[in-house]
Design a protein around this motif. Structure first.
Motif, PDB file in Angstrom:
ATOM      1  N   GLU A 204       0.744  -1.174   0.038  1.00 43.83           N
ATOM      2  CA  GLU A 204       0.048  -0.033   0.121  1.00 43.83           C
ATOM      3  C   GLU A 204       1.039   1.290   0.020  1.00 43.83           C
ATOM      4  N   GLY A 205       1.033   1.937  -1.057  1.00 47.21           N
ATOM      5  CA  GLY A 205       1.527   2.972  -1.106  1.00 47.21           C
ATOM      6  C   GLY A 205       0.929   4.423  -1.414  1.00 47.21           C
ATOM      7  N   LEU A 206       1.708   5.476  -2.146  1.00 50.36           N
ATOM      8  CA  LEU A 206       1.099   6.730  -2.041  1.00 50.36           C
ATOM      9  C   LEU A 206      -0.212   6.875  -2.757  1.00 50.36           C
ATOM     10  N   GLU A 207      -0.394   6.149  -3.979  1.00 55.85           N
ATOM     11  CA  GLU A 207      -1.798   6.363  -4.719  1.00 55.85           C
ATOM     12  C   GLU A 207      -2.842   6.104  -3.750  1.00 55.85           C
ATOM     13  N   LYS A 208      -2.731   5.049  -3.016  1.00 53.95           N
ATOM     14  CA  LYS A 208      -3.994   4.476  -2.432  1.00 53.95           C
ATOM     15  C   LYS A 208      -3.990   5.401  -0.972  1.00 53.95           C
ATOM     16  N   ARG A 209      -3.164   5.942  -0.602  1.00 55.18           N
ATOM     17  CA  ARG A 209      -3.054   6.806   0.549  1.00 55.18           C
ATOM     18  C   ARG A 209      -3.739   8.042   0.207  1.00 55.18           C
ATOM     19  N   LEU A 210      -3.400   8.541  -1.035  1.00 55.82           N
ATOM     20  CA  LEU A 210      -4.034   9.927  -1.342  1.00 55.82           C
ATOM     21  C   LEU A 210      -5.498   9.640  -1.781  1.00 55.82           C
ATOM     22  N   PHE A 211      -5.748   8.727  -2.102  1.00 47.26           N
ATOM     23  CA  PHE A 211      -7.273   8.554  -2.529  1.00 47.26           C
ATOM     24  C   PHE A 211      -7.916   8.488  -1.379  1.00 47.26           C
ATOM     25  N   HIS A 212      -7.530   7.525  -0.400  1.00 48.80           N
ATOM     26  CA  HIS A 212      -8.381   7.461   0.714  1.00 48.80           C
ATOM     27  C   HIS A 212      -8.590   8.756   1.417  1.00 48.80           C
ATOM     28  N   SER A 213      -7.614   9.640   1.391  1.00 52.67           N
ATOM     29  CA  SER A 213      -7.638  10.895   2.245  1.00 52.67           C
ATOM     30  C   SER A 213      -8.709  11.746   1.483  1.00 52.67           C
ATOM     31  N   ASP A 214      -8.523  11.777   0.127  1.00 50.43           N
ATOM     32  CA  ASP A 214      -9.489  12.493  -0.608  1.00 50.43           C
ATOM     33  C   ASP A 214     -11.021  12.126  -0.413  1.00 50.43           C
ATOM     34  N   LEU A 215     -11.189  10.725  -0.454  1.00 46.70           N
ATOM     35  CA  LEU A 215     -12.505   9.991  -0.109  1.00 46.70           C
ATOM     36  C   LEU A 215     -12.924  10.403   1.168  1.00 46.70           C
ATOM     37  N   SER A 216     -12.271  10.243   2.116  1.00 46.62           N
ATOM     38  CA  SER A 216     -12.821  10.792   3.442  1.00 46.62           C
ATOM     39  C   SER A 216     -13.395  12.224   3.559  1.00 46.62           C
ATOM     40  N   LEU A 217     -12.312  13.214   3.140  1.00 44.41           N
ATOM     41  CA  LEU A 217     -12.689  14.425   3.390  1.00 44.41           C
ATOM     42  C   LEU A 217     -13.805  14.984   2.324  1.00 44.41           C
ATOM     43  N   GLN A 218     -13.771  14.347   1.428  1.00 44.10           N
ATOM     44  CA  GLN A 218     -14.914  14.837   0.329  1.00 44.10           C
ATOM     45  C   GLN A 218     -16.168  14.197   0.633  1.00 44.10           C
ATOM     46  N   SER A 219     -16.331  13.086   1.118  1.00 38.39           N
ATOM     47  CA  SER A 219     -17.613  12.488   1.676  1.00 38.39           C
ATOM     48  C   SER A 219     -18.032  13.080   2.726  1.00 38.39           C
ATOM     49  N   GLY A 220     -17.196  13.410   3.901  1.00 39.53           N
ATOM     50  CA  GLY A 220     -17.547  14.071   5.237  1.00 39.53           C
ATOM     51  C   GLY A 220     -18.282  15.589   4.557  1.00 39.53           C
ATOM     52  N   ALA A 221     -17.517  16.267   3.778  1.00 44.59           N
ATOM     53  CA  ALA A 221     -18.077  17.534   3.555  1.00 44.59           C
ATOM     54  C   ALA A 221     -19.486  17.379   2.857  1.00 44.59           C
ATOM     55  N   TYR A 222     -19.771  16.593   1.707  1.00 45.60           N
ATOM     56  CA  TYR A 222     -20.854  16.335   1.017  1.00 45.60           C
ATOM     57  C   TYR A 222     -21.924  15.809   1.866  1.00 45.60           C
ATOM     58  N   GLN A 223     -21.562  14.917   2.815  1.00 47.22           N
ATOM     59  CA  GLN A 223     -22.782  14.406   3.524  1.00 47.22           C
ATOM     60  C   GLN A 223     -23.212  15.203   4.574  1.00 47.22           C
ATOM     61  N   ASN A 224     -22.507  16.270   4.882  1.00 46.67           N
ATOM     62  CA  ASN A 224     -22.826  17.354   6.098  1.00 46.67           C
ATOM     63  C   ASN A 224     -22.942  18.769   5.235  1.00 46.67           C
ATOM     64  N   ALA A 225     -22.885  18.795   4.076  1.00 49.91           N
ATOM     65  CA  ALA A 225     -23.087  20.114   3.681  1.00 49.91           C
ATOM     66  C   ALA A 225     -22.017  21.321   4.136  1.00 49.91           C
ATOM     67  N   THR A 226     -20.831  20.906   4.187  1.00 48.21           N
ATOM     68  CA  THR A 226     -19.993  21.700   4.714  1.00 48.21           C
ATOM     69  C   THR A 226     -18.455  21.764   4.086  1.00 48.21           C
ATOM     70  N   TYR A 227     -18.201  22.853   4.172  1.00 48.85           N
ATOM     71  CA  TYR A 227     -16.514  23.178   3.515  1.00 48.85           C
ATOM     72  C   TYR A 227     -15.754  22.260   4.688  1.00 48.85           C
ATOM     73  N   VAL A 228     -14.642  21.647   3.817  1.00 43.17           N
ATOM     74  CA  VAL A 228     -13.659  20.940   4.470  1.00 43.17           C
ATOM     75  C   VAL A 228     -12.274  21.145   4.148  1.00 43.17           C
ATOM     76  N   VAL A 229     -11.504  21.573   4.920  1.00 40.94           N
ATOM     77  CA  VAL A 229     -10.050  22.000   4.448  1.00 40.94           C
ATOM     78  C   VAL A 229      -9.438  20.844   5.259  1.00 40.94           C
ATOM     79  N   GLY A 230      -8.596  20.034   4.315  1.00 38.28           N
ATOM     80  CA  GLY A 230      -7.510  19.027   4.944  1.00 38.28           C
ATOM     81  C   GLY A 230      -6.236  19.396   4.560  1.00 38.28           C
TER      82      GLY A 230
END
Ligand code: CDT
Length: 308
Positions: A204-230
């Motif tokens: 497990e390297g960089l590509e998957k790590r970045l994907f999981h970071s994006d996925l978490s931050l973007q879903s948290g923003a959408y599902q709560n209708a909020t800006y998120v800054v990571g």
């Protein structure tokens, strides 16, 4: 109408030997650049003042305590607070907190545009382990050096915006965002230090790590209708690579700005907080659509129980 230009101040590597004064000088430089581009708030990473020290096993707690701050602001960080006040820039950054009672937390603070601390958060979801682990490629000793946060997920109305904080591993847990979503949050700031490789799975390297970071931050923003800054601390610290990938996400989950390097780098977005209202009053109108009679397990049960 509340608009604010928000800056994410990604920090590149901080080596073990780097002083807090040197890091604060880098943070001030980024703040000055951000202010020159109109930013009214700046977001720095988790444990922004030092290297990511939980990768080092230290049996001696006197040595451990050298990585912690006994007060905030203190001598090393006062220049950052002073410059923030002069520039009228609100800020949030993470640091290791040692309380007068001797308790250790992974903490972040939030200030207003006068450089006054208005909020504090202590990291709830601590990853890693608490003893030296011979099976890992490198250590991740957050459970050794920190207690789980005791303040919960609060929000503050700061400069006209409802703001909350989380730290690194918290971003992977939907409960983090929902606890603040239920308080009407409009901006969640999340600093992180994420190793670029998995200490327990070399594939497990960089590509998957970045994907999981994006996925978490973007879903948290959408599902709560909020800006998120990571915002990352990135780059190679004493031979140990950390991911970059700092992003600013809008309430629809779209990425407005993304860091391209693994060094000190600013990302900026002009955030219109009125845009949070649509999602909060339609698909994620919690009062109309949540079904709490079915959510009991979320707070009554910790691990999965397989009973089928
Ligand atoms: N600092 C921190 O919490 N880091 C963890 C590493 C866990 S391995 C994916 C994180 O969640 O990024």
């Amino acid at each position: 109408m509340t608009r604010m230009i928000i800056a994410g101040a990604q920090l590149g590597a901080i080596q073990k030997a780097d002083s807090r004064q040197a890091v604060v000088a880098r943070m001030i430089d980024l703040m000055e650049q951000a202010a020159a581009r109109g930013a009214e708030m700046i977001v720095y990473p988790e444990l922004a003042l030092t290297t990511f020290f939980p990768r080092w096993y230290m049996p001696d707690w006197n040595e451990v305590d050298t990585w912690f701050e006994r007060e905030m602001p203190n001598g090393a960080t006062q220049p950052l607070f002073d410059r923030a006040r002069e520039l009228g820039v609100a800020m949030t950054f993470g640091y290791a907190e040692l309380t007068p009672e001797g308790r250790h937390f992974n903490t972040s603070i939030l200030t207003n545009r006068k450089g006054e601390i208005v909020g504090k958060y202590r990291k709830v979801h601590l990853p890693g382990h608490d003893e030296y682990d011979t099976t890992r490629a490198f250590q991740h000793l957050e459970k050794r050096y920190f207690e789980p946060g005791d303040l919960g997920f609060n929000v503050w109305r700061n400069e006209g915006v409802i703001m909350g904080m989380a730290i690194c591993n918290d971003r992977r847990w939907p409960e983090t965002y929902r606890c603040m979503g239920l308080q009407g949050v409009e901006l969640i700031t999340i600093g992180y230090n994420t190793p670029a490789v998995n200490s327990q799975m070399s594939a497990e390297g960089l590509e998957k790590r970045l994907f999981h970071s994006d996925l978490s931050l973007q879903s948290g923003a959408y599902q709560n209708a909020t800006y998120v800054v990571g915002v990352a601390k990135a780059g190679v610290e004493d031979g140990h690579p950390l991911i970059g990938g700092s992003i600013i996400v809008d309430p629809d989950g779209f990425v407005l700005a993304r860091a391209e390097t693994e060094e000190d780098e600013l990302i900026l977005a002009d955030c219109d907080f009125d845009k949070c209202a649509f999602g909060k009053s339609t698909i994620f109108d919690f009062a109309r659509h949540r079904r709490i009679e079915h959510y009991g397990r979320i707070t009554s049960q910790t691990g999965a129980i397989i009973d089928v």
